[in-house]
Design an enzyme around this catalytic site. Structure first.
Site, PDB file in Angstrom:
ATOM      1  CG  HIS A  75      -2.073  -0.800   1.364  1.00  0.00           C
ATOM      2  ND1 HIS A  75      -1.881  -1.891   1.389  1.00  0.00           N
ATOM      3  CD2 HIS A  75      -3.415  -0.514   0.941  1.00  0.00           C
ATOM      4  CE1 HIS A  75      -3.200  -2.562   1.293  1.00  0.00           C
ATOM      5  NE2 HIS A  75      -4.228  -1.643   1.010  1.00  0.00           N
ATOM      6  CG  ASN A 107       4.948  -3.901   2.924  1.00  0.00           C
ATOM      7  OD1 ASN A 107       4.656  -2.566   3.362  1.00  0.00           O
ATOM      8  ND2 ASN A 107       3.833  -4.560   2.379  1.00  0.00           N
TER       9      ASN A 107
END
Length: 269
Positions: free
Chosen positions: A121, A152
């Site tokens: 995201h 991430n």
DNA sequence: CTGGTGATC
DNA sequence: GATCACCAG
């Protein structure tokens, strides 16, 4: 009608009224934002929007983005993270959807399948937990970039949590995030989604009196270094990406803040 | 929090 | 394709 019955009727009317209004809002969102990607945005949002090097800015309810068709991802995603947005409500993870608001066609999530990379995201789901709609809206393919899982879930996640900490501490921050879409990049999937070699995040706080900025530039690999080791000036990220981040700020203030790589105004505790 | 994969219908 | 269970950093 006695008093008790009257209260009961009034309460029912209020509940129906709120329900009707929410339905009205969600219909409006469907027709204007999700399908058309039209320019519905807050004044604050507009004020702080960066320039687009691709001339394709799309506004969603909870964030705006500039899409780079060649690299099949956003060059930036921008949104305001208000203190009131911070929520501990849990939502079930939806499936990623191709963003229909991208006129040139947003990448399919299939490019990421078995690629070895996360659907990372840009506007984190964790920043949009205040409503299910806002949360689900972050699962559009225009809001993701291929990220190594170690990165991430590692230092990038640490930075995202720090942003939430600052939003709480400073009563909201404005956030711009993206990968640096320059140079030679690996690609994944049939649509050849580029894998950025660096990611950046630029923050501005304009609501605690004195305007302050901070910018981070991170190599696309996990690190155990402290976050402040990745602080750079906004100028440096502008030079790398060709994006002008806060063009509507008064020039002398913009020049001064964007040249600084000091993080003394931001608490890292 | 950040995410993925395999089995099942 | 949608869902659920289970997995890892």
């Amino acid at each position: 009608m006695n008093k008790r019955t009257l209260y009961y009727v009034v309460a029912i009317l209020i509940v129906l009224g709120v329900y009707g209004y929410e339905r009205f809002l969600s219909e409006e969102e469907k027709s204007e934002v999700v399908e058309e990607g039209k320019a519905t945005k807050s004044d604050t949002n507009e004020y702080f929007l960066p320039t687009s090097t691709t001339n394709q800015i799309v506004h969603h309810e909870g964030y705006s983005l500039s899409y780079n068709e060649k690299h099949e991802q956003a060059e930036w995603v921008a949104y305001e993270l208000k203190k009131a947005h911070l929520s501990s409500v849990n939502h079930k993870r939806p499936y990623f959807e191709i963003d229909k608001a991208i006129k040139t066609g947003a990448a399919s999530w299939r490019n990421y399948k078995n690629s070895g990379y996360d659907r990372g995201h840009l506007c984190p789901a964790g920043d949009r937990r205040f409503s299910k709609d806002a949360h689900d809206e972050t699962f559009l393919t225009s809001n993701i970039s291929p990220q190594e899982h170690q990165f991430n879930s590692g230092i990038w996640n640490t930075l995202e949590q720090k942003v939430r900490y600052w939003a709480r501490k400073y009563d909201g921050v404005f956030v711009v995030t993206g990968g640096v879409l320059k140079g030679h990049m690996k690609t994944i999937g049939t649509e050849e989604v580029s894998v950025p070699n660096q990611f950046y995040k630029v923050l501005i706080d304009n609501n605690t009196g004195k305007t302050k900025m901070i910018a981070f530039l991170m190599p696309h690999k996990d690190s155990r270094k402290p976050l402040y080791d990745f602080v750079v000036s906004v100028d440096e990220i502008e030079k790398l990406t060709g994006i002008d981040f806060f063009p509507e700020l008064e020039d002398s203030l913009e020049n001064k803040l964007e040249a600084s790589s000091s993080y003394k105004d931001w608490s890292f505790n």
